[in-house]
Design a protein around this motif. Sequence first.
Motif, mmCIF file in Angstrom:
data_model
loop_
_atom_site.group_PDB
_atom_site.id
_atom_site.type_symbol
_atom_site.label_atom_id
_atom_site.label_comp_id
_atom_site.label_asym_id
_atom_site.label_seq_id
_atom_site.Cartn_x
_atom_site.Cartn_y
_atom_site.Cartn_z
ATOM 1 N N UNK A 1 35.829 58.420 31.432
ATOM 2 C CA UNK A 1 37.166 58.687 31.988
ATOM 3 C C UNK A 1 38.137 59.109 30.895
ATOM 4 N N UNK A 2 38.129 58.368 29.788
ATOM 5 C CA UNK A 2 39.028 58.690 28.671
ATOM 6 C C UNK A 2 38.654 60.037 28.058
ATOM 7 N N UNK A 3 37.357 60.265 27.866
ATOM 8 C CA UNK A 3 36.903 61.520 27.272
ATOM 9 C C UNK A 3 37.236 62.724 28.133
ATOM 10 N N UNK A 4 37.040 62.596 29.444
ATOM 11 C CA UNK A 4 37.370 63.701 30.349
ATOM 12 C C UNK A 4 38.866 63.990 30.323
ATOM 13 N N UNK B 1 44.307 60.130 36.550
ATOM 14 C CA UNK B 1 44.854 59.016 35.773
ATOM 15 C C UNK B 1 43.711 58.132 35.287
ATOM 16 N N UNK B 2 43.193 58.487 34.126
ATOM 17 C CA UNK B 2 42.021 57.779 33.599
ATOM 18 C C UNK B 2 42.315 56.308 33.319
ATOM 19 N N UNK B 3 43.508 56.014 32.873
ATOM 20 C CA UNK B 3 43.840 54.622 32.549
ATOM 21 C C UNK B 3 43.939 53.764 33.805
ATOM 22 N N UNK B 4 44.406 54.327 34.901
ATOM 23 C CA UNK B 4 44.444 53.591 36.163
ATOM 24 C C UNK B 4 43.030 53.349 36.677
ATOM 25 N N UNK B 5 42.148 54.341 36.516
ATOM 26 C CA UNK B 5 40.754 54.168 36.906
ATOM 27 C C UNK B 5 40.102 53.077 36.067
ATOM 28 N N UNK B 6 40.372 53.086 34.775
ATOM 29 C CA UNK B 6 39.791 52.072 33.888
ATOM 30 C C UNK B 6 40.336 50.684 34.200
ATOM 31 N N UNK B 7 41.608 50.597 34.536
ATOM 32 C CA UNK B 7 42.187 49.304 34.912
ATOM 33 C C UNK B 7 41.498 48.762 36.163
ATOM 34 N N UNK B 8 41.193 49.639 37.104
ATOM 35 C CA UNK B 8 40.506 49.224 38.323
ATOM 36 C C UNK B 8 39.126 48.628 37.982
ATOM 37 N N UNK B 9 38.413 49.254 37.051
ATOM 38 C CA UNK B 9 37.106 48.748 36.636
ATOM 39 C C UNK B 9 37.252 47.370 35.978
ATOM 40 N N UNK B 10 38.242 47.235 35.106
ATOM 41 C CA UNK B 10 38.466 45.958 34.419
ATOM 42 C C UNK B 10 38.869 44.874 35.416
ATOM 43 N N UNK B 11 39.750 45.206 36.346
ATOM 44 C CA UNK B 11 40.166 44.214 37.344
ATOM 45 C C UNK B 11 38.989 43.742 38.184
ATOM 46 N N UNK B 12 38.129 44.679 38.596
ATOM 47 C CA UNK B 12 36.954 44.310 39.378
ATOM 48 C C UNK B 12 36.074 43.324 38.603
ATOM 49 N N UNK B 13 35.879 43.606 37.308
ATOM 50 C CA UNK B 13 35.078 42.711 36.464
ATOM 51 C C UNK B 13 35.739 41.337 36.344
ATOM 52 N N UNK B 14 37.033 41.336 36.079
ATOM 53 C CA UNK B 14 37.734 40.065 35.911
ATOM 54 C C UNK B 14 37.764 39.263 37.207
#
Length: 142
Positions: A95-98, A117-130
């Motif tokens: 996501x960040x690289x793209x 919005x790569x950072x919003x996508x990444x936050x979603x992944x982190x929230x799911x994990x947490x």
Amino acid sequence: MARATRMRDDMRGMAASLPVGRDAHAARRRVEALEKLLERSFTIPGTRQTVGLDALLGLVPVGGDVIAAAMGAYMVWEARNLGISKAQMARMAGNVGFDWLIGLIPVVGDAADFFYRSNSRNLRIIRRHLDRHHPATATIDN
């Protein structure tokens, strides 16, 4: 002028309230604050569209995109410290690289910052994990 002063004071207050611990709750708050700074800091007047530092940095040729990618990479690093799987980390890095690659293209990259919005996508992944592995860190979104 008052709006800029109020926003600057809000950012100072947010930075002062960020936890420095290594626990999952502290990491969650840091990552959420970084995502808000990068993706949703400002509202475009007359619209409901929000932009952040990522879009503003994208206006600076090459260097701005590198700085924005470095800030996005910090989120991936925080995810690594939380024990996210390698597959999820690879997706986040993608996501960040793209976002970085598309940002290098003049005009197209600036427009892409509004839609991808790569950072919003990444936050979603982190929230799911947490939420799955550290449910005590969950917060109620407004």
